[in-house]
Write a protein that holds these residues in place. Structure first.
Motif, PDB file in Angstrom:
ATOM      1  N   ALA A  10       2.140 -14.693   3.408  1.00 41.90           N
ATOM      2  CA  ALA A  10       1.755 -13.311   3.158  1.00 41.90           C
ATOM      3  C   ALA A  10       1.055 -13.301   1.814  1.00 41.90           C
ATOM      4  N   ILE A  11      -0.200 -12.919   1.813  1.00 40.02           N
ATOM      5  CA  ILE A  11      -0.932 -12.755   0.566  1.00 40.02           C
ATOM      6  C   ILE A  11      -0.757 -11.300   0.157  1.00 40.02           C
ATOM      7  N   TYR A  12      -0.178 -11.089  -1.037  1.00 38.67           N
ATOM      8  CA  TYR A  12       0.065  -9.722  -1.496  1.00 38.67           C
ATOM      9  C   TYR A  12      -0.804  -9.431  -2.711  1.00 38.67           C
ATOM     10  N   CYS A  13      -1.616  -8.381  -2.618  1.00 33.79           N
ATOM     11  CA  CYS A  13      -2.518  -7.972  -3.697  1.00 33.79           C
ATOM     12  C   CYS A  13      -2.218  -6.519  -4.062  1.00 33.79           C
ATOM     13  N   ARG A  14      -2.176  -6.259  -5.368  1.00 36.60           N
ATOM     14  CA  ARG A  14      -1.943  -4.890  -5.824  1.00 36.60           C
ATOM     15  C   ARG A  14      -2.786  -4.625  -7.051  1.00 36.60           C
ATOM     16  N   ASP A  48      -1.197 -12.689   7.100  1.00 38.61           N
ATOM     17  CA  ASP A  48      -1.813 -11.395   6.834  1.00 38.61           C
ATOM     18  C   ASP A  48      -1.980 -11.226   5.332  1.00 38.61           C
ATOM     19  N   THR A  49      -2.863 -10.302   4.980  1.00 35.59           N
ATOM     20  CA  THR A  49      -3.031  -9.907   3.583  1.00 35.59           C
ATOM     21  C   THR A  49      -2.532  -8.475   3.464  1.00 35.59           C
ATOM     22  N   TYR A  50      -1.654  -8.258   2.517  1.00 39.46           N
ATOM     23  CA  TYR A  50      -1.017  -6.953   2.303  1.00 39.46           C
ATOM     24  C   TYR A  50      -1.562  -6.402   0.997  1.00 39.46           C
ATOM     25  N   ILE A  51      -2.182  -5.226   1.073  1.00 38.68           N
ATOM     26  CA  ILE A  51      -2.899  -4.687  -0.080  1.00 38.68           C
ATOM     27  C   ILE A  51      -2.381  -3.303  -0.438  1.00 38.68           C
ATOM     28  N   ASN A  52      -2.192  -3.105  -1.731  1.00 36.12           N
ATOM     29  CA  ASN A  52      -1.903  -1.785  -2.280  1.00 36.12           C
ATOM     30  C   ASN A  52      -2.882  -1.548  -3.415  1.00 36.12           C
ATOM     31  N   ASP A  53      -3.949  -0.841  -3.130  1.00 29.24           N
ATOM     32  CA  ASP A  53      -4.966  -0.526  -4.127  1.00 29.24           C
ATOM     33  C   ASP A  53      -4.733   0.894  -4.602  1.00 29.24           C
ATOM     34  N   GLY A  54      -4.494   1.045  -5.894  1.00 22.43           N
ATOM     35  CA  GLY A  54      -4.257   2.366  -6.463  1.00 22.43           C
ATOM     36  C   GLY A  54      -2.788   2.755  -6.505  1.00 22.43           C
ATOM     37  N   PRO A  63       2.849   1.220   0.776  1.00 18.67           N
ATOM     38  CA  PRO A  63       2.667   0.923   2.203  1.00 18.67           C
ATOM     39  C   PRO A  63       2.444  -0.557   2.516  1.00 18.67           C
ATOM     40  N   GLY A  64       1.587  -1.226   1.775  1.00 22.47           N
ATOM     41  CA  GLY A  64       1.336  -2.641   2.027  1.00 22.47           C
ATOM     42  C   GLY A  64       2.572  -3.489   1.780  1.00 22.47           C
ATOM     43  N   PHE A  65       3.291  -3.179   0.713  1.00 26.69           N
ATOM     44  CA  PHE A  65       4.508  -3.921   0.387  1.00 26.69           C
ATOM     45  C   PHE A  65       5.560  -3.711   1.469  1.00 26.69           C
ATOM     46  N   GLN A  66       5.734  -2.461   1.900  1.00 22.31           N
ATOM     47  CA  GLN A  66       6.729  -2.170   2.932  1.00 22.31           C
ATOM     48  C   GLN A  66       6.369  -2.821   4.267  1.00 22.31           C
ATOM     49  N   ASP A  71       7.464  -7.413   8.028  1.00 19.73           N
ATOM     50  CA  ASP A  71       7.082  -8.681   8.639  1.00 19.73           C
ATOM     51  C   ASP A  71       8.031  -9.815   8.247  1.00 19.73           C
ATOM     52  N   ILE A  72       8.587  -9.760   7.045  1.00 16.61           N
ATOM     53  CA  ILE A  72       9.619 -10.726   6.658  1.00 16.61           C
ATOM     54  C   ILE A  72      10.835 -10.531   7.563  1.00 16.61           C
ATOM     55  N   GLU A  73      11.235  -9.297   7.751  1.00 18.90           N
ATOM     56  CA  GLU A  73      12.399  -8.989   8.593  1.00 18.90           C
ATOM     57  C   GLU A  73      12.186  -9.456  10.035  1.00 18.90           C
ATOM     58  N   LYS A  74      10.955  -9.406  10.510  1.00 22.41           N
ATOM     59  CA  LYS A  74      10.630  -9.857  11.872  1.00 22.41           C
ATOM     60  C   LYS A  74      10.493 -11.380  11.955  1.00 22.41           C
ATOM     61  N   GLY A  75      10.516 -12.064  10.797  1.00 18.56           N
ATOM     62  CA  GLY A  75      10.385 -13.516  10.786  1.00 18.56           C
ATOM     63  C   GLY A  75       8.947 -14.006  10.898  1.00 18.56           C
ATOM     64  N   ARG A  76       7.989 -13.122  10.691  1.00 21.89           N
ATOM     65  CA  ARG A  76       6.574 -13.510  10.791  1.00 21.89           C
ATOM     66  C   ARG A  76       6.116 -14.372   9.625  1.00 21.89           C
ATOM     67  N   ILE A  77       6.726 -14.168   8.442  1.00 28.39           N
ATOM     68  CA  ILE A  77       6.281 -14.891   7.250  1.00 28.39           C
ATOM     69  C   ILE A  77       7.460 -15.545   6.537  1.00 28.39           C
ATOM     70  N   ASN A  78       7.173 -16.675   5.899  1.00 35.28           N
ATOM     71  CA  ASN A  78       8.200 -17.372   5.126  1.00 35.28           C
ATOM     72  C   ASN A  78       7.689 -17.785   3.744  1.00 35.28           C
ATOM     73  N   LEU A  79       6.563 -17.179   3.335  1.00 33.22           N
ATOM     74  CA  LEU A  79       6.000 -17.428   2.007  1.00 33.22           C
ATOM     75  C   LEU A  79       5.273 -16.168   1.556  1.00 33.22           C
ATOM     76  N   VAL A  80       5.568 -15.724   0.345  1.00 34.62           N
ATOM     77  CA  VAL A  80       4.852 -14.608  -0.277  1.00 34.62           C
ATOM     78  C   VAL A  80       4.174 -15.170  -1.510  1.00 34.62           C
ATOM     79  N   ILE A  81       2.879 -14.857  -1.651  1.00 36.86           N
ATOM     80  CA  ILE A  81       2.139 -15.343  -2.805  1.00 36.86           C
ATOM     81  C   ILE A  81       1.375 -14.189  -3.453  1.00 36.86           C
ATOM     82  N   THR A  82       1.467 -14.117  -4.776  1.00 35.96           N
ATOM     83  CA  THR A  82       0.731 -13.131  -5.572  1.00 35.96           C
ATOM     84  C   THR A  82      -0.026 -13.858  -6.674  1.00 35.96           C
ATOM     85  N   LYS A  83      -1.005 -13.182  -7.258  1.00 37.81           N
ATOM     86  CA  LYS A  83      -1.768 -13.792  -8.352  1.00 37.81           C
ATOM     87  C   LYS A  83      -0.870 -14.037  -9.560  1.00 37.81           C
TER      88      LYS A  83
END
Length: 146
Positions: A10-14, A48-54, A63-66, A71-83
């Protein structure tokens, strides 16, 4: 030696208006490009890329974080990465809850690329992660605690 695992990332950008002068260097596009390149070089899958702009980093009702948490709860992802740590959030207590409790309990690896934080490497550098959160956030807020 590091165990090779097939990571589903999961690529997380904020970015928020609080980021002010950092806007250009921390833009969503720049974050996404940096993190996507890193994940691909490691041979991992970007789910997926999860974005919270603003959105402020002082709370986690974004919303993007939630959606990422769902998706973590569903087991879709096992790695979260942020800048960096501040992209995950600016509330160091809640960030600690995620990085030290929530992610490990769900077998999710967390990487803050530019801060050298990687929960797979449980070294002494991880011991100072809470202090990195505090220092980054008090510097950003002019010495005022969240």
């Amino acid at each position: 030696m590091r165990e090779q695992q097939n990571y589903r990332a999961a690529i997380y950008c904020r970015l928020s208006s609080e980021d002010g002068a950092d806007h250009e260097s921390m833009s969503i596009g720049n974050q996404r490009a940096l993190l996507t390149e890193y994940v691909q070089k490691q041979g991992w899958e970007v789910v997926d890329t999860y974005i919270n702009d603003g959105f402020s980093g002082t709370n986690f009702d974004r919303p993007g974080f939630q959606r990422m948490i769902a998706d973590i709860e569903k087991g879709r992802i096992n790695l979260v990465i942020t800048k960096d740590l501040s992209r995950l959030g600016r509330n160091y207590i809640m960030c600690g809850q995620y990085t030290e409790i929530y992610f490990p309990e769900r077998h999710v690896r967390y990487i803050a690329l530019n801060d050298g934080v990687d929960t797979l490497n449980q070294t002494s550098s991880m011991d100072i992660t809470p202090f990195k959160h505090i220092l980054k956030n008090t510097r950003h807020l002019g010495g005022v605690n969240c």
